[in-house]
Design a protein around this motif. Structure first.
Motif, PDB file in Angstrom:
ATOM      1  N   GLN A  81       0.875  -1.314  -0.020  1.00 15.15           N
ATOM      2  CA  GLN A  81      -0.119  -0.070   0.124  1.00 15.15           C
ATOM      3  C   GLN A  81       0.951   1.311  -0.106  1.00 15.15           C
ATOM      4  N   LEU A  82       1.969   1.167   0.763  1.00 13.50           N
ATOM      5  CA  LEU A  82       2.897   2.249   0.850  1.00 13.50           C
ATOM      6  C   LEU A  82       3.514   2.463  -0.522  1.00 13.50           C
ATOM      7  N   GLU A  83       3.870   1.421  -1.214  1.00 15.96           N
ATOM      8  CA  GLU A  83       4.545   1.475  -2.576  1.00 15.96           C
ATOM      9  C   GLU A  83       3.577   2.080  -3.496  1.00 15.96           C
ATOM     10  N   GLU A  84       2.108   1.718  -3.401  1.00 13.98           N
ATOM     11  CA  GLU A  84       1.221   2.165  -4.272  1.00 13.98           C
ATOM     12  C   GLU A  84       1.062   3.819  -4.238  1.00 13.98           C
ATOM     13  N   LEU A  85       1.088   4.188  -2.950  1.00 13.29           N
ATOM     14  CA  LEU A  85       0.904   5.692  -2.428  1.00 13.29           C
ATOM     15  C   LEU A  85       2.104   6.325  -2.945  1.00 13.29           C
ATOM     16  N   ARG A  86       3.255   5.692  -2.689  1.00 18.45           N
ATOM     17  CA  ARG A  86       4.539   6.452  -3.210  1.00 18.45           C
ATOM     18  C   ARG A  86       4.465   6.698  -4.554  1.00 18.45           C
ATOM     19  N   VAL A  87       4.005   5.806  -5.279  1.00 16.78           N
ATOM     20  CA  VAL A  87       3.946   5.705  -7.025  1.00 16.78           C
ATOM     21  C   VAL A  87       3.004   7.038  -7.266  1.00 16.78           C
ATOM     22  N   ARG A  88       1.743   7.179  -6.349  1.00 14.26           N
ATOM     23  CA  ARG A  88       0.783   7.915  -6.919  1.00 14.26           C
ATOM     24  C   ARG A  88       1.245   9.200  -6.633  1.00 14.26           C
ATOM     25  N   ILE A  89       1.937   9.636  -5.325  1.00 17.01           N
ATOM     26  CA  ILE A  89       2.368  10.852  -5.085  1.00 17.01           C
ATOM     27  C   ILE A  89       3.385  11.389  -5.933  1.00 17.01           C
ATOM     28  N   ALA A  90       4.372  10.483  -6.640  1.00 21.00           N
ATOM     29  CA  ALA A  90       5.356  10.960  -7.487  1.00 21.00           C
ATOM     30  C   ALA A  90       4.458  11.171  -8.847  1.00 21.00           C
ATOM     31  N   GLU A  91       3.284  10.695  -9.165  1.00 19.97           N
ATOM     32  CA  GLU A  91       2.730  10.929 -10.423  1.00 19.97           C
ATOM     33  C   GLU A  91       2.284  12.517 -10.293  1.00 19.97           C
ATOM     34  N   TYR A  92       1.928  13.058  -9.397  1.00 19.69           N
ATOM     35  CA  TYR A  92       1.463  14.227  -9.127  1.00 19.69           C
ATOM     36  C   TYR A  92       2.378  15.215  -9.774  1.00 19.69           C
ATOM     37  N   ASP A  93       3.603  15.156  -9.667  1.00 23.89           N
ATOM     38  CA  ASP A  93       4.894  16.399 -10.115  1.00 23.89           C
ATOM     39  C   ASP A  93       4.813  16.334 -11.606  1.00 23.89           C
ATOM     40  N   PRO A  94       4.681  15.378 -12.425  1.00 23.69           N
ATOM     41  CA  PRO A  94       4.416  15.330 -14.004  1.00 23.69           C
ATOM     42  C   PRO A  94       3.131  16.334 -14.100  1.00 23.69           C
ATOM     43  N   LEU A  95       1.992  15.722 -13.488  1.00 23.10           N
ATOM     44  CA  LEU A  95       0.700  16.338 -13.807  1.00 23.10           C
ATOM     45  C   LEU A  95       0.881  17.627 -13.646  1.00 23.10           C
ATOM     46  N   MET A  96       1.257  18.156 -12.566  1.00 22.38           N
ATOM     47  CA  MET A  96       1.563  19.538 -11.994  1.00 22.38           C
ATOM     48  C   MET A  96       2.507  20.490 -13.192  1.00 22.38           C
ATOM     49  N   GLU A  97       3.375  19.754 -13.632  1.00 20.67           N
ATOM     50  CA  GLU A  97       4.190  20.454 -14.683  1.00 20.67           C
ATOM     51  C   GLU A  97       3.325  20.597 -15.871  1.00 20.67           C
ATOM     52  N   GLU A  98       2.569  19.414 -16.412  1.00 23.14           N
ATOM     53  CA  GLU A  98       1.768  19.507 -17.533  1.00 23.14           C
ATOM     54  C   GLU A  98       0.648  20.727 -17.323  1.00 23.14           C
ATOM     55  N   VAL A  99      -0.032  20.868 -16.211  1.00 24.80           N
ATOM     56  CA  VAL A  99      -0.775  21.972 -15.923  1.00 24.80           C
ATOM     57  C   VAL A  99      -0.133  23.270 -15.915  1.00 24.80           C
ATOM     58  N   ASP A 100       1.190  23.390 -15.560  1.00 24.64           N
ATOM     59  CA  ASP A 100       1.770  24.740 -15.453  1.00 24.64           C
ATOM     60  C   ASP A 100       2.418  25.037 -16.704  1.00 24.64           C
ATOM     61  N   GLU A 101       2.587  24.003 -17.759  1.00 24.59           N
ATOM     62  CA  GLU A 101       3.436  24.297 -18.923  1.00 24.59           C
ATOM     63  C   GLU A 101       2.967  25.501 -19.689  1.00 24.59           C
ATOM     64  N   PRO A 102       1.598  25.906 -19.840  1.00 22.29           N
ATOM     65  CA  PRO A 102       1.199  26.660 -20.995  1.00 22.29           C
ATOM     66  C   PRO A 102       1.343  28.170 -20.072  1.00 22.29           C
ATOM     67  N   ALA A 103       1.235  28.175 -18.718  1.00 24.59           N
ATOM     68  CA  ALA A 103       1.626  29.557 -18.132  1.00 24.59           C
ATOM     69  C   ALA A 103       3.073  29.745 -18.024  1.00 24.59           C
ATOM     70  N   LEU A 104       3.840  28.814 -17.867  1.00 28.04           N
ATOM     71  CA  LEU A 104       5.297  28.878 -17.736  1.00 28.04           C
ATOM     72  C   LEU A 104       5.719  29.192 -19.103  1.00 28.04           C
ATOM     73  N   ALA A 105       5.227  28.722 -20.174  1.00 24.90           N
ATOM     74  CA  ALA A 105       5.745  29.397 -21.409  1.00 24.90           C
ATOM     75  C   ALA A 105       5.444  30.807 -21.747  1.00 24.90           C
ATOM     76  N   LEU A 106       4.107  31.396 -21.129  1.00 28.34           N
ATOM     77  CA  LEU A 106       3.819  32.472 -21.228  1.00 28.34           C
ATOM     78  C   LEU A 106       4.591  33.271 -20.460  1.00 28.34           C
ATOM     79  N   GLU A 107       4.858  33.111 -19.013  1.00 32.62           N
ATOM     80  CA  GLU A 107       5.880  33.634 -18.210  1.00 32.62           C
ATOM     81  C   GLU A 107       7.140  33.786 -18.859  1.00 32.62           C
TER      82      GLU A 107
END
Length: 239
Positions: A18-44
């Protein structure tokens, strides 16, 4: 052989999975955040580049202004000097310098006018890009906050489960825990596997000798599968 609750290591492994599943899930948030922030970062980046270029252009415009002021001051002195010349040769030299200054001044003024026009266009473009950036941030913020909240909850869940894991591990006999950690430390996800109904290892499905099957079913721990090395535990029907 030591004997303990035969479910101890198996339940510890369930917590670790269960910890490993959570660890993977938490790690998956970072690329998702980068994907969401990408348009704004390009404009910045574009806004930052425009601001830098605009600053350079304004500095150049100020340089041209200072240069023009210096030439005007020099021209004024030469005109005063022209009034007091004593011969034609000196007069011609002063007039020649005045002509050169006038041409240089006209060049500075024309370049300054062109630059001012470029600055106005650059300011308009910067204003448009800043408006686009503001709009992008506003439209992306809900999704960004959703991801941040998801990562926060997953991290909190991980911390709670980690505490539960530590408390549970403290109840497992030291030797059993050492063997379990040793197997997992080798890079394996599965360290404990149940016997199948026909007496095979539940991990590699290699047959376990009958004597070892009986020991496992009686509750002996630290018995490893001879084929794959995982620790064996009783199957559900033997628990």
């Amino acid at each position: 052989m030591t004997r303990d609750n035969p479910g101890s290591l198996k339940e510890l492994q369930e917590i670790d999975l269960q910890l490993e599943e959570l660890r993977v899930r938490i790690a998956e948030y970072d690329p998702l955040m980068e994907e969401v922030d990408e348009p704004a970062l390009a404009l910045e980046a574009e806004v930052s580049s425009l601001k830098k270029r605009l600053q350079e252009m304004k500095m150049e415009e100020r340089r041209l202004e200072h240069s023009a002021d210096d030439r005007r001051a020099r021209s004024k002195k030469l005109q005063e000097r022209l009034k007091g010349v004593r011969n034609l040769r000196e007069e011609a030299a002063v007039k020649a310098e005045l002509d050169l200054l006038r041409m240089a001044l006209e060049g500075d003024e024309q370049e300054a006018l062109t630059l001012l026009d470029q600055i106005r266009k650059m300011e308009d473009r910067l204003e448009e890009e800043e408006a686009a950036l503001k709009e992008a941030r506003a439209s992306l913020e809900p999704r960004r906050l959703e991801l941040l909240e998801g990562k926060k909850k997953a991290s909190e869940e991980f911390a709670i489960l980690e505490g539960k894991r530590q408390a549970y591990a403290n109840q497992v006999p030291a030797k059993d825990l050492h063997n379990y950690e040793r197997i997992r430390g080798g890079g394996r996800t599965v360290a404990v596997a149940p016997l199948t109904p026909d007496g095979a290892c539940g991990h590699c499905f290699g047959m376990v000798p009958l004597q070892l099957q009986n020991e496992v079913k009686k509750g002996a721990v630290n018995i490893a599968c001879e084929a794959c090395g995982v620790l064996l535990s009783p199957g559900e029907e033997d628990s």
